[in-house]
Design an enzyme around this catalytic site. Structure first.
Site, mmCIF file in Angstrom:
data_model
loop_
_atom_site.group_PDB
_atom_site.id
_atom_site.type_symbol
_atom_site.label_atom_id
_atom_site.label_comp_id
_atom_site.label_asym_id
_atom_site.label_seq_id
_atom_site.Cartn_x
_atom_site.Cartn_y
_atom_site.Cartn_z
ATOM 1 N N LYS B 105 0.819 -1.226 0.000
ATOM 2 C CA LYS B 105 0.000 0.000 0.000
ATOM 3 C C LYS B 105 0.845 1.265 0.000
ATOM 4 O O LYS B 105 0.498 2.252 -0.637
ATOM 5 C CB LYS B 105 -0.965 0.026 1.180
ATOM 6 C CG LYS B 105 -0.291 -0.097 2.528
ATOM 7 C CD LYS B 105 -0.943 -1.137 3.400
ATOM 8 C CE LYS B 105 -0.311 -2.474 3.152
ATOM 9 N NZ LYS B 105 -0.740 -3.568 3.982
ATOM 10 N N GLU B 190 3.921 -3.022 16.043
ATOM 11 C CA GLU B 190 5.359 -3.001 15.758
ATOM 12 C C GLU B 190 6.109 -2.316 16.893
ATOM 13 O O GLU B 190 5.535 -1.530 17.652
ATOM 14 C CB GLU B 190 5.615 -2.198 14.471
ATOM 15 C CG GLU B 190 4.892 -2.713 13.243
ATOM 16 C CD GLU B 190 5.497 -3.995 12.689
ATOM 17 O OE1 GLU B 190 6.676 -4.257 12.975
ATOM 18 O OE2 GLU B 190 4.787 -4.740 11.998
ATOM 19 N N ASP B 201 -0.570 4.368 7.927
ATOM 20 C CA ASP B 201 -0.968 3.166 7.174
ATOM 21 C C ASP B 201 -2.402 3.316 6.659
ATOM 22 O O ASP B 201 -2.705 3.016 5.504
ATOM 23 C CB ASP B 201 -0.841 1.937 8.092
ATOM 24 C CG ASP B 201 -1.390 0.684 7.443
ATOM 25 O OD1 ASP B 201 -0.743 0.159 6.526
ATOM 26 O OD2 ASP B 201 -2.485 0.237 7.843
ATOM 27 N N LYS B 205 -3.997 3.570 2.634
ATOM 28 C CA LYS B 205 -5.157 2.819 2.133
ATOM 29 C C LYS B 205 -6.264 3.764 1.685
ATOM 30 O O LYS B 205 -6.952 3.512 0.697
ATOM 31 C CB LYS B 205 -5.637 1.854 3.215
ATOM 32 C CG LYS B 205 -4.596 0.767 3.505
ATOM 33 C CD LYS B 205 -4.849 0.049 4.828
ATOM 34 C CE LYS B 205 -3.812 -1.046 5.064
ATOM 35 N NZ LYS B 205 -3.881 -1.594 6.433
#
Lengths: 430, 430
Positions: B105, B190, B201, B205
């Site tokens: 992505k 993470e 993130d 998207k």
């Protein structure tokens, strides 16, 4: 820019929606596909009634053969419904090398095998996204998006009328018959509601889903079908007290190489996604071995939602027409039959409602019967007695369907148990 | 039966899942597609670590060029991630006439336009279903299933880490930092969590979804992005008291020919479907002008779920390879830019939390400010004071974002208001 030409047979609710969508959204469709989807002709015996769509002069005709016999028309959209004349029109269109798009679940769930064989013979395709879940692109998800998966389970809320009735029964605390009458008056239920409330419409859709999921032809007659007439307001309220909602579910599960294929009222957790699919909305829950749990939600019927799916099918067909490429195979094996399995072999948690005599020792007796049949009780609630009888609600742990059935037969013979025990399965969606 | 040959670059979590799926489910895949999807080679710098997949001798190599340069390989699957070497590999594969499948992505949301131009030039395709929503076939739904629709609105829960943290904060009544640490220990977050919890993130998207929905290239830098670090346990509990849950949403809305493009924590009704998407699960809510509201739900990440989407893309590519037919166009206009719109112009209901002095007349003063800005209050709750300060929670009716921002600036200057006011939008999903 290239074009495909479309003819619609049947200018009813959905036909009008499809025409409207092709006419109004032609620009966005051309941008997305790179070609023009041109509505050339609509056929309907009634060429007079205003459907609220402004058609160009001469587009509406009374003879479907003016579509089927027109060599310029690439895609024939069948939207008249029923399983007789619709089948004839579809067959003729396929024989003339035209792609067919239909929303006719009853036809596919009974004559699908025959029609797809004709399509294959003439190197054309029948597309049918709108036949299950209305506007929800759930068949595409199952056939294409989840193509890498072995399907473990499909649970579907597939009939808007039933879901609307069940939702209103709960929210208005009102009996089935009253809500059904209101739904009929509001246009959410047919004058003859049997197709919907007795589960047959859901069974048609279940047969289509199961055929695609397992690659064998199942018909509506393979689906053990129970509707929502026996769901009482008591059951809805008791279920709610325990954190569940009652939904009419298509239940399709793989059990040791065979398929459990049912339509039945079932309890789902009120906090689950299926438990929050309310009113006329539909949803399909699909569990694949790779992807895990997925769900697809939207309007299961109606002029516009159904049109969205029909036009998507037209556009898919358009690519194959323009590229001279074959449509995606159905993946259904014509020869190899797959057995359905009796629900007796399946396991689930159960909701059991008993009308019992209000006297000491009954709970012990009932739980003794269940224990003897190997059924473990998760919760038991006895309601305050209102007469000589009272209601007992039991939620079981996972139990084999055959054991539950046997236990109910025994309970039914007890003098302390009045009326036939009511049993619904619980789908925990895990 | 015909075959296509596949090479995978990157044998990490998802790469192992894809290999496993191709090897384990080859029979069902062949039945559905009518061809064999043959895994020929996997490249990874680490050829030693056991990934739990039994590969035939010699399948795993260390040099990606052994895949890219192999004339027998039809489809190259890029699963190494990142935006440097991955871009190089993809570009080389495209130049050699191979279809590419990727879940990357970040790469698409930054260099998509360039890579797709290369693909077009070489008459091949880049498929990327797994880049948004993991295993959920949501891009297929948007691009194909809803192709007839003008997209009004997309709301997405697209980051499993954030949703997991928010879900656990509510269920365990525990602060963000504590849950984040637990999530890191459990492998759900993470070591450097910024990409997830700061919303980047989700922004990647959102850019992909918006590009497909509106047919113009948007990049992550077009997305006004706010993460979940400023969501307090207080907010989660106050929202719950009022019947809402806080979710990190990608918010994509068409506003008068422009696009509102944001990532922000938002309140959704606890009884809504998005409100019941919990833990690591993702969901995409898409409203089209024809279909109405739809939703797509499933696992947004993980070895298997992502593999399901990657293999679906491989199989779609396989049809185009074997039929020599072009892939479906992306429907994105390279030249024509589309403006994003400041959220200032958008309307929604708002949740406002103020820390105020516990003395008479404050509510009157606060509501006076809101009234002067044209903001109407739906509910106001003042919490029991625990010190000299107390919390006031306001839920507004529909209000213009710019008016709310202005009101907050004024409130922030009042001596009775301590700390900066906290504001979240409410998405009612209607």
């Amino acid at each position: 820019m290239k074009s495909i030409h479309i003819g619609i047979i049947g200018f009813g609710t959905v036909g009008a929606g499809v025409a409207e969508t092709l006419l109004n959204n032609g620009d966005i469709i051309a941008k997305r596909t790179g070609y023009h989807a041109v509505l050339k002709r609509i056929a309907d015996l009634d060429t007079v009634t205003d459907r609220g769509v402004k058609l160009p002069e001469g587009m509406l005709v009374s003879d479907a053969m003016q579509i089927i016999d027109d060599p310029e028309i690439d895609v024939v959209v069948e939207l008249i419904g029923g399983t007789t004349i619709a089948a004839t029109f579809i067959q003729k269109a396929l024989e003339r090398g035209k792609h067919v798009v239909t929303a006719n679940k009853a036809l596919l769930a009974t004559q699908g095998k025959k029609l797809f064989a004709i399509a294959r013979e003439h190197h054309v395709d029948i597309a049918f996204e709108a036949s299950v879940g209305g506007g929800i692109p759930c068949l595409k998800a199952l056939r294409e998006g989840l193509a890498a998966n072995r399907i473990k389970c499909i649970l579907g809320i597939l009939n808007g009328t039933c879901n609307y009735i069940l939702t209103r029964m709960e929210s208005e605390r009102t009996d089935f018959e009253v809500i059904l009458k209101a739904a009929q008056e509001a246009g959410y239920a047919e004058a003859n509601p049997s197709l919907d409330v007795d589960g047959f419409d859901t069974a048609h859709k279940a047969a289509i889903l199961a055929s695609l999921a397992y690659g064998h032809w199942f018909t509506a007659s393979d689906v053990l079908t129970q509707g929502i007439r026996n769901v009482t307001l008591d059951d809805i309220q008791f279920a709610a007290d325990m954190g569940f909602r009652i939904k009419l579910l298509a239940v399709i599960k793989e059990l040791n190489g065979r398929v459990q294929l049912q339509v039945r009222p079932s309890l789902v957790p009120v906090t689950s996604l299926l438990g929050n699919v309310n009113g006329v909305f539909n949803a399909v829950w699909i569990q694949g071995d790779v992807v895990g749990n997925t769900m697809y939600y939207g309007r299961g019927a109606g002029r516009q939602a159904t049109a969205s799916a029909v036009v998507a099918d037209i556009l898919d067909a358009g690519f194959h027409i323009l590229d001279h490429s074959p449509a995606r195979p159905l993946g259904i094996d014509d020869d190899d039959a797959m057995e359905t399995v009796s629900p007796d072999e399946s396991y689930s948690r159960h909701y059991i409602r008993l009308q019992i005599a209000d006297r000491p020792g009954v709970l012990a007796k009932v739980s003794g019967v269940l224990g003897d049949c190997g059924i473990s009780i998760s919760t038991a609630t006895q309601k305050e007695a209102q007469a000589a009888y009272t209601q007992m609600i039991l939620i079981t742990h996972q139990a084999r369907e055959s054991a539950v059935r046997k236990a109910m037969e025994i309970l039914d013979t007890l003098p302390e148990v009045h009326e036939k025990p009511v049993v619904f399965c619980i789908e925990t969606l895990e």
